[in-house]
Write a protein that holds these residues in place. Structure first.
Motif, PDB file in Angstrom:
ATOM      1  N   ASP A   1      33.473  51.978  86.997  1.00  0.00           N
ATOM      2  CA  ASP A   1      32.576  50.933  86.854  1.00  0.00           C
ATOM      3  C   ASP A   1      31.411  51.599  85.952  1.00  0.00           C
ATOM      4  OD1 ASP A   1      33.827  49.273  88.322  1.00  0.00           O
ATOM      5  OD2 ASP A   1      32.663  49.748  90.115  1.00  0.00           O
ATOM      6  N   VAL A   2      30.736  50.714  85.127  1.00  0.00           N
ATOM      7  CA  VAL A   2      29.696  51.286  84.122  1.00  0.00           C
ATOM      8  C   VAL A   2      28.432  50.591  84.244  1.00  0.00           C
ATOM      9  CG1 VAL A   2      29.205  51.598  81.823  1.00  0.00           C
ATOM     10  CG2 VAL A   2      31.461  51.826  82.431  1.00  0.00           C
ATOM     11  N   ILE A   3      27.325  51.055  84.244  1.00  0.00           N
ATOM     12  CA  ILE A   3      25.955  50.654  83.811  1.00  0.00           C
ATOM     13  C   ILE A   3      25.488  50.776  82.419  1.00  0.00           C
ATOM     14  CG2 ILE A   3      23.431  50.404  84.142  1.00  0.00           C
ATOM     15  CD1 ILE A   3      23.990  51.054  87.275  1.00  0.00           C
ATOM     16  N   ASP A   4      25.589  49.600  81.641  1.00  0.00           N
ATOM     17  CA  ASP A   4      25.080  49.647  80.259  1.00  0.00           C
ATOM     18  C   ASP A   4      23.700  49.758  80.196  1.00  0.00           C
ATOM     19  OD1 ASP A   4      24.394  49.210  77.618  1.00  0.00           O
ATOM     20  OD2 ASP A   4      26.030  47.398  77.199  1.00  0.00           O
ATOM     21  N   ILE A   5      23.099  51.004  79.776  1.00  0.00           N
ATOM     22  CA  ILE A   5      21.742  51.101  79.894  1.00  0.00           C
ATOM     23  C   ILE A   5      20.936  50.493  78.818  1.00  0.00           C
ATOM     24  CG2 ILE A   5      21.877  53.338  81.077  1.00  0.00           C
ATOM     25  CD1 ILE A   5      21.276  54.675  78.775  1.00  0.00           C
ATOM     26  N   LYS A   6      21.627  49.889  77.991  1.00  0.00           N
ATOM     27  CA  LYS A   6      20.960  49.198  76.759  1.00  0.00           C
ATOM     28  C   LYS A   6      20.314  47.930  77.481  1.00  0.00           C
ATOM     29  CE  LYS A   6      24.278  49.070  73.921  1.00  0.00           C
ATOM     30  NZ  LYS A   6      25.229  49.450  74.696  1.00  0.00           N
ATOM     31  N   ASN A   7      21.007  47.304  78.462  1.00  0.00           N
ATOM     32  CA  ASN A   7      20.645  46.014  79.216  1.00  0.00           C
ATOM     33  C   ASN A   7      20.594  46.092  80.559  1.00  0.00           C
ATOM     34  OD1 ASN A   7      23.347  45.673  79.745  1.00  0.00           O
ATOM     35  ND2 ASN A   7      23.659  44.451  77.840  1.00  0.00           N
ATOM     36  N   TRP A   8      20.875  47.130  81.333  1.00  0.00           N
ATOM     37  CA  TRP A   8      21.003  47.237  82.603  1.00  0.00           C
ATOM     38  C   TRP A   8      22.055  46.416  83.426  1.00  0.00           C
ATOM     39  CZ3 TRP A   8      19.884  52.194  84.265  1.00  0.00           C
ATOM     40  CH2 TRP A   8      18.927  52.773  83.334  1.00  0.00           C
ATOM     41  N   LYS A   9      23.086  46.028  82.606  1.00  0.00           N
ATOM     42  CA  LYS A   9      24.282  45.214  83.265  1.00  0.00           C
ATOM     43  C   LYS A   9      25.409  46.092  83.709  1.00  0.00           C
ATOM     44  CE  LYS A   9      23.390  41.286  80.535  1.00  0.00           C
ATOM     45  NZ  LYS A   9      24.075  40.051  79.630  1.00  0.00           N
ATOM     46  N   GLU A  25      29.081  51.659  73.035  1.00  0.00           N
ATOM     47  CA  GLU A  25      29.990  50.795  73.354  1.00  0.00           C
ATOM     48  C   GLU A  25      31.393  51.562  73.445  1.00  0.00           C
ATOM     49  OE1 GLU A  25      30.343  47.607  74.055  1.00  0.00           O
ATOM     50  OE2 GLU A  25      27.847  47.734  73.949  1.00  0.00           O
ATOM     51  N   ILE A  26      31.441  53.007  72.609  1.00  0.00           N
ATOM     52  CA  ILE A  26      32.782  53.511  72.749  1.00  0.00           C
ATOM     53  C   ILE A  26      32.636  54.378  74.001  1.00  0.00           C
ATOM     54  CG2 ILE A  26      33.072  54.078  70.215  1.00  0.00           C
ATOM     55  CD1 ILE A  26      32.076  56.870  70.603  1.00  0.00           C
ATOM     56  N   GLY A  27      31.465  54.764  74.556  1.00  0.00           N
ATOM     57  CA  GLY A  27      31.526  55.372  76.001  1.00  0.00           C
ATOM     58  C   GLY A  27      31.898  54.197  77.193  1.00  0.00           C
ATOM     59  N   ILE A  28      31.416  53.053  76.743  1.00  0.00           N
ATOM     60  CA  ILE A  28      31.775  52.220  78.000  1.00  0.00           C
ATOM     61  C   ILE A  28      33.162  51.811  78.105  1.00  0.00           C
ATOM     62  CG2 ILE A  28      31.529  49.453  78.458  1.00  0.00           C
ATOM     63  CD1 ILE A  28      28.383  49.737  77.352  1.00  0.00           C
ATOM     64  N   GLN A  29      33.840  51.789  76.766  1.00  0.00           N
ATOM     65  CA  GLN A  29      35.417  51.546  76.629  1.00  0.00           C
ATOM     66  C   GLN A  29      36.067  52.773  77.497  1.00  0.00           C
ATOM     67  OE1 GLN A  29      36.600  51.128  72.663  1.00  0.00           O
ATOM     68  NE2 GLN A  29      38.751  51.774  73.260  1.00  0.00           N
ATOM     69  N   ALA A  30      35.552  53.998  77.035  1.00  0.00           N
ATOM     70  CA  ALA A  30      36.222  55.107  77.613  1.00  0.00           C
ATOM     71  C   ALA A  30      36.036  55.146  79.083  1.00  0.00           C
ATOM     72  CB  ALA A  30      35.608  56.556  77.331  1.00  0.00           C
ATOM     73  N   ALA A  31      35.085  54.760  79.681  1.00  0.00           N
ATOM     74  CA  ALA A  31      34.719  55.021  81.056  1.00  0.00           C
ATOM     75  C   ALA A  31      35.694  53.678  81.794  1.00  0.00           C
ATOM     76  CB  ALA A  31      33.157  54.610  81.487  1.00  0.00           C
ATOM     77  N   LEU A  32      35.652  52.648  81.358  1.00  0.00           N
ATOM     78  CA  LEU A  32      36.447  51.475  81.914  1.00  0.00           C
ATOM     79  C   LEU A  32      37.796  51.831  81.906  1.00  0.00           C
ATOM     80  CD1 LEU A  32      34.527  48.402  80.394  1.00  0.00           C
ATOM     81  CD2 LEU A  32      34.440  49.123  82.658  1.00  0.00           C
ATOM     82  N   SER A  33      38.313  52.319  80.726  1.00  0.00           N
ATOM     83  CA  SER A  33      39.666  52.883  80.293  1.00  0.00           C
ATOM     84  C   SER A  33      40.045  53.817  81.453  1.00  0.00           C
ATOM     85  CB  SER A  33      39.806  53.303  79.206  1.00  0.00           C
ATOM     86  OG  SER A  33      40.038  52.367  78.010  1.00  0.00           O
ATOM     87  N   ALA A  34      39.063  54.612  81.838  1.00  0.00           N
ATOM     88  CA  ALA A  34      39.229  55.582  82.956  1.00  0.00           C
ATOM     89  C   ALA A  34      39.385  54.948  84.420  1.00  0.00           C
ATOM     90  CB  ALA A  34      38.164  56.697  83.041  1.00  0.00           C
ATOM     91  N   GLY A  35      38.929  53.686  84.498  1.00  0.00           N
ATOM     92  CA  GLY A  35      39.008  52.995  85.855  1.00  0.00           C
ATOM     93  C   GLY A  35      37.615  53.026  86.453  1.00  0.00           C
ATOM     94  N   SER A  39      29.337  63.443  77.330  1.00  0.00           N
ATOM     95  CA  SER A  39      28.844  62.998  75.905  1.00  0.00           C
ATOM     96  C   SER A  39      29.691  63.588  74.931  1.00  0.00           C
ATOM     97  CB  SER A  39      27.399  63.731  75.846  1.00  0.00           C
ATOM     98  OG  SER A  39      26.921  63.394  74.605  1.00  0.00           O
ATOM     99  N   ASN A  40      29.656  62.751  73.904  1.00  0.00           N
ATOM    100  CA  ASN A  40      30.329  62.987  72.885  1.00  0.00           C
ATOM    101  C   ASN A  40      29.510  64.001  71.754  1.00  0.00           C
ATOM    102  OD1 ASN A  40      32.768  61.761  72.874  1.00  0.00           O
ATOM    103  ND2 ASN A  40      32.227  60.272  71.486  1.00  0.00           N
ATOM    104  N   LYS A  61      35.692  60.236  73.572  1.00  0.00           N
ATOM    105  CA  LYS A  61      35.502  58.810  73.556  1.00  0.00           C
ATOM    106  C   LYS A  61      35.438  58.196  71.998  1.00  0.00           C
ATOM    107  CE  LYS A  61      31.336  59.715  76.470  1.00  0.00           C
ATOM    108  NZ  LYS A  61      29.978  59.285  76.847  1.00  0.00           N
ATOM    109  N   PRO A  62      36.202  57.143  72.147  1.00  0.00           N
ATOM    110  CA  PRO A  62      36.420  56.136  73.042  1.00  0.00           C
ATOM    111  C   PRO A  62      37.695  56.453  73.815  1.00  0.00           C
ATOM    112  CG  PRO A  62      37.303  55.422  70.882  1.00  0.00           C
ATOM    113  CD  PRO A  62      36.695  56.747  70.671  1.00  0.00           C
ATOM    114  N   MET A  63      38.406  57.622  73.683  1.00  0.00           N
ATOM    115  CA  MET A  63      39.591  57.721  74.651  1.00  0.00           C
ATOM    116  C   MET A  63      38.997  58.108  75.902  1.00  0.00           C
ATOM    117  SD  MET A  63      41.656  56.966  72.367  1.00  0.00           S
ATOM    118  CE  MET A  63      43.198  57.075  73.487  1.00  0.00           C
ATOM    119  N   PRO A  64      39.735  57.885  76.944  1.00  0.00           N
ATOM    120  CA  PRO A  64      39.229  58.213  78.323  1.00  0.00           C
ATOM    121  C   PRO A  64      39.092  59.394  78.959  1.00  0.00           C
ATOM    122  CG  PRO A  64      41.225  57.223  78.665  1.00  0.00           C
ATOM    123  CD  PRO A  64      40.947  57.089  77.269  1.00  0.00           C
ATOM    124  N   ASP A  65      39.632  60.424  78.072  1.00  0.00           N
ATOM    125  CA  ASP A  65      40.067  61.797  78.699  1.00  0.00           C
ATOM    126  C   ASP A  65      38.912  62.686  79.249  1.00  0.00           C
ATOM    127  OD1 ASP A  65      42.114  60.902  76.865  1.00  0.00           O
ATOM    128  OD2 ASP A  65      42.539  62.785  76.280  1.00  0.00           O
TER     129      ASP A  65
END
Length: 141
Positions: free
Chosen positions: A125-133, A113-123, A54-55, A86-90
């Motif tokens: 998979d993500v569950i967006d808990i705002k919509n559970w996608k 959104e910045i967390g999703i971007q960071a996780a995807l950049s790190a390779g 978390s940031n 975040k949004p960097m994947p470090d």
């Protein structure tokens, strides 16, 4: 003597901040997703490895951990993380370095959104808990 006064002041200040923050989240002012903490608890019960990335301030994460009675294997908070947040994947890459294994074994629960971007950049998979996608990382390359 002044060192003891400083430590006493810091402790009182921390306790006051903690009380205010707990009151704040108790009144649902901060969007804590209780379902995510239920999932964390279930994963921990099943002996799965769980990390929090978390940031936010480490102190605020500690309060949430105490409130929801979870014990993650690792906590990476923006306030004490030595690299780029975040949004960097470090931060997610550091979690991966801590746990190891295959990226296909990672699933990130994210609320920003910045967390999703960071996780995807790190390779990961993500569950967006705002919509559970579920958002799949492109690990083909």
């Amino acid at each position: 003597e002044s060192g003891k006064k400083d430590k006493d002041y810091q402790k009182k200040l921390y306790n006051l901040k903690k009380k205010i923050y707990l009151n704040y989240i108790s009144n649902e002012n901060i969007p804590t997703n209780k379902e995510v903490f239920k999932i964390y608890k279930k994963l921990l019960e099943d002996k799965k490895k769980v990390g929090i990335v978390s940031n936010t301030l480490k102190e605020n994460i500690d309060i949430l951990i105490e409130k929801f009675l979870i014990q993650p294997d690792i906590v990476m908070a923006g306030s004490n993380f030595p690299g780029r947040i975040k949004p960097m994947p470090d931060m997610y890459q550091s979690a991966y370095n801590f746990f190891g294994g295959s990226l296909s074994n990672y699933l990130v629960f994210e609320d920003s959104e910045i967390g999703i971007q960071a996780a995807l950049s790190a390779g990961m998979d993500v569950i967006d808990i705002k919509n559970w996608k579920i958002i799949k990382a492109d690990n083909e390359s």
